[in-house]
Motif scaffolding. Structure first.
Motif, PDB file in Angstrom:
ATOM      1  N   ALA A  38      -8.054 -18.473  31.361  1.00  0.00           N
ATOM      2  CA  ALA A  38      -9.042 -17.401  31.233  1.00  0.00           C
ATOM      3  C   ALA A  38      -9.124 -16.914  29.787  1.00  0.00           C
ATOM      4  CB  ALA A  38      -8.696 -16.240  32.161  1.00  0.00           C
ATOM      5  N   ARG A  39      -8.005 -16.789  29.134  1.00  0.00           N
ATOM      6  CA  ARG A  39      -8.014 -16.313  27.747  1.00  0.00           C
ATOM      7  C   ARG A  39      -8.672 -17.326  26.815  1.00  0.00           C
ATOM      8  NH1 ARG A  39      -3.421 -12.184  26.691  1.00  0.00           N
ATOM      9  NH2 ARG A  39      -2.978 -11.498  28.803  1.00  0.00           N
ATOM     10  N   VAL A  40      -8.416 -18.612  27.050  1.00  0.00           N
ATOM     11  CA  VAL A  40      -9.046 -19.641  26.216  1.00  0.00           C
ATOM     12  C   VAL A  40     -10.559 -19.637  26.424  1.00  0.00           C
ATOM     13  CG1 VAL A  40      -9.284 -22.142  25.891  1.00  0.00           C
ATOM     14  CG2 VAL A  40      -7.013 -21.110  26.013  1.00  0.00           C
ATOM     15  N   ARG A  41     -11.005 -19.535  27.685  1.00  0.00           N
ATOM     16  CA  ARG A  41     -12.446 -19.480  27.955  1.00  0.00           C
ATOM     17  C   ARG A  41     -13.080 -18.264  27.269  1.00  0.00           C
ATOM     18  NH1 ARG A  41     -10.902 -21.199  33.070  1.00  0.00           N
ATOM     19  NH2 ARG A  41     -10.869 -19.060  33.828  1.00  0.00           N
ATOM     20  N   ASP A  42     -12.424 -17.113  27.353  1.00  0.00           N
ATOM     21  CA  ASP A  42     -12.958 -15.911  26.702  1.00  0.00           C
ATOM     22  C   ASP A  42     -13.047 -16.089  25.189  1.00  0.00           C
ATOM     23  OD1 ASP A  42     -13.153 -14.682  29.158  1.00  0.00           O
ATOM     24  OD2 ASP A  42     -11.326 -13.474  28.910  1.00  0.00           O
ATOM     25  N   LEU A  43     -12.011 -16.676  24.603  1.00  0.00           N
ATOM     26  CA  LEU A  43     -12.008 -16.896  23.158  1.00  0.00           C
ATOM     27  C   LEU A  43     -13.144 -17.832  22.757  1.00  0.00           C
ATOM     28  CD1 LEU A  43     -10.690 -16.608  20.355  1.00  0.00           C
ATOM     29  CD2 LEU A  43      -9.218 -18.529  20.972  1.00  0.00           C
ATOM     30  N   LEU A  44     -13.314 -18.915  23.500  1.00  0.00           N
ATOM     31  CA  LEU A  44     -14.389 -19.856  23.178  1.00  0.00           C
ATOM     32  C   LEU A  44     -15.769 -19.225  23.354  1.00  0.00           C
ATOM     33  CD1 LEU A  44     -12.947 -23.139  24.704  1.00  0.00           C
ATOM     34  CD2 LEU A  44     -13.076 -22.493  22.289  1.00  0.00           C
ATOM     35  N   ASP A  45     -15.932 -18.427  24.398  1.00  0.00           N
ATOM     36  CA  ASP A  45     -17.209 -17.729  24.595  1.00  0.00           C
ATOM     37  C   ASP A  45     -17.502 -16.782  23.433  1.00  0.00           C
ATOM     38  OD1 ASP A  45     -17.630 -19.029  26.997  1.00  0.00           O
ATOM     39  OD2 ASP A  45     -16.935 -17.338  28.224  1.00  0.00           O
ATOM     40  N   ASP A  46     -16.485 -16.037  23.010  1.00  0.00           N
ATOM     41  CA  ASP A  46     -16.666 -15.116  21.882  1.00  0.00           C
ATOM     42  C   ASP A  46     -17.029 -15.871  20.607  1.00  0.00           C
ATOM     43  OD1 ASP A  46     -16.092 -12.994  23.518  1.00  0.00           O
ATOM     44  OD2 ASP A  46     -14.021 -12.739  22.806  1.00  0.00           O
ATOM     45  N   LEU A  47     -16.349 -16.987  20.365  1.00  0.00           N
ATOM     46  CA  LEU A  47     -16.632 -17.762  19.158  1.00  0.00           C
ATOM     47  C   LEU A  47     -18.036 -18.365  19.202  1.00  0.00           C
ATOM     48  CD1 LEU A  47     -13.216 -19.562  18.598  1.00  0.00           C
ATOM     49  CD2 LEU A  47     -14.156 -17.615  17.342  1.00  0.00           C
ATOM     50  N   GLU A  48     -18.432 -18.868  20.347  1.00  0.00           N
ATOM     51  CA  GLU A  48     -19.775 -19.437  20.480  1.00  0.00           C
ATOM     52  C   GLU A  48     -20.839 -18.364  20.240  1.00  0.00           C
ATOM     53  OE1 GLU A  48     -22.348 -22.106  23.655  1.00  0.00           O
ATOM     54  OE2 GLU A  48     -20.573 -21.017  24.340  1.00  0.00           O
ATOM     55  N   HIS A  49     -20.626 -17.201  20.794  1.00  0.00           N
ATOM     56  CA  HIS A  49     -21.574 -16.091  20.601  1.00  0.00           C
ATOM     57  C   HIS A  49     -21.655 -15.703  19.127  1.00  0.00           C
ATOM     58  CE1 HIS A  49     -23.841 -12.471  21.376  1.00  0.00           C
ATOM     59  NE2 HIS A  49     -22.912 -11.756  20.756  1.00  0.00           N
ATOM     60  N   ALA A  50     -20.498 -15.619  18.480  1.00  0.00           N
ATOM     61  CA  ALA A  50     -20.475 -15.229  17.073  1.00  0.00           C
ATOM     62  C   ALA A  50     -21.174 -16.282  16.210  1.00  0.00           C
ATOM     63  CB  ALA A  50     -19.038 -15.020  16.619  1.00  0.00           C
ATOM     64  N   LEU A  51     -20.942 -17.557  16.494  1.00  0.00           N
ATOM     65  CA  LEU A  51     -21.588 -18.621  15.713  1.00  0.00           C
ATOM     66  C   LEU A  51     -23.101 -18.624  15.891  1.00  0.00           C
ATOM     67  CD1 LEU A  51     -19.130 -21.610  16.226  1.00  0.00           C
ATOM     68  CD2 LEU A  51     -19.662 -20.453  14.075  1.00  0.00           C
ATOM     69  N   SER A  52     -23.539 -18.362  17.095  1.00  0.00           N
ATOM     70  CA  SER A  52     -24.986 -18.373  17.342  1.00  0.00           C
ATOM     71  C   SER A  52     -25.691 -17.193  16.674  1.00  0.00           C
ATOM     72  CB  SER A  52     -25.273 -18.376  18.841  1.00  0.00           C
ATOM     73  OG  SER A  52     -24.853 -17.163  19.422  1.00  0.00           O
ATOM     74  N   ASN A  53     -24.972 -16.122  16.366  1.00  0.00           N
ATOM     75  CA  ASN A  53     -25.575 -14.941  15.759  1.00  0.00           C
ATOM     76  C   ASN A  53     -25.480 -14.920  14.231  1.00  0.00           C
ATOM     77  OD1 ASN A  53     -26.361 -13.911  18.222  1.00  0.00           O
ATOM     78  ND2 ASN A  53     -24.484 -12.736  18.489  1.00  0.00           N
ATOM     79  N   ALA A  54     -24.779 -15.888  13.631  1.00  0.00           N
ATOM     80  CA  ALA A  54     -24.622 -15.920  12.171  1.00  0.00           C
ATOM     81  C   ALA A  54     -25.895 -16.479  11.535  1.00  0.00           C
ATOM     82  CB  ALA A  54     -23.420 -16.767  11.789  1.00  0.00           C
TER      83      ALA A  54
END
Length: 125
Positions: A38-54
């Motif tokens: 669950a923590r890995v999925r959350d981390l990857l989701d956060d990173l994907e969201h951050a990359l898409s907003n840069a």
């Protein structure tokens, strides 16, 4: 009650205690695995969201800082999970060790029964 009945009762009791300790260890491992996943999925989701907003260079610097913070937090969380799993495994090990020292004959009987069953299964193959 004959000797055979007493031995069977003792053996069943020992096997049930061993099953209980094994179930506790398996449950602790499943919980730790689910927590890490669950923590890995959350981390990857956060990173994907951050990359898409840069969008710009300043966003990249902010993104770099955010990713660094999230990775530090993830390392800390994984260290906590690992320590918790190690603590749980040590508790189960100490419980099993105490059982073996308190009931050596029951343990010997349980091991002999398991070896007999495995030998029987291997002999039929």
């Amino acid at each position: 009650m004959g000797i055979t009945s007493k031995a069977e009762t003792v053996l069943n009791s020992g096997l049930e205690d061993a099953r209980y300790a094994g179930r506790r260890a398996a449950r602790a491992a499943r919980l730790a695995n689910g927590d890490v996943s669950a923590r890995v999925r959350d981390l990857l989701d956060d990173l994907e969201h951050a990359l898409s907003n840069a969008k710009s260079a300043s966003d990249v610097e902010a993104l770099r800082a955010e990713i660094g913070d999230k990775l530090r937090q993830a390392r800390s969380d994984f260290g906590d999970v690992r320590a918790n799993l190690r603590r749980r495994a040590n508790e189960v090990w100490e419980e099993a060790d105490g059982y073996v020292h308190e009931r050596p004959w029951q343990t010997l009987g349980a091991v002999a029964a398991v070896a007999l069953v495995l030998g029987f299964i291997a002999g039929r193959s």
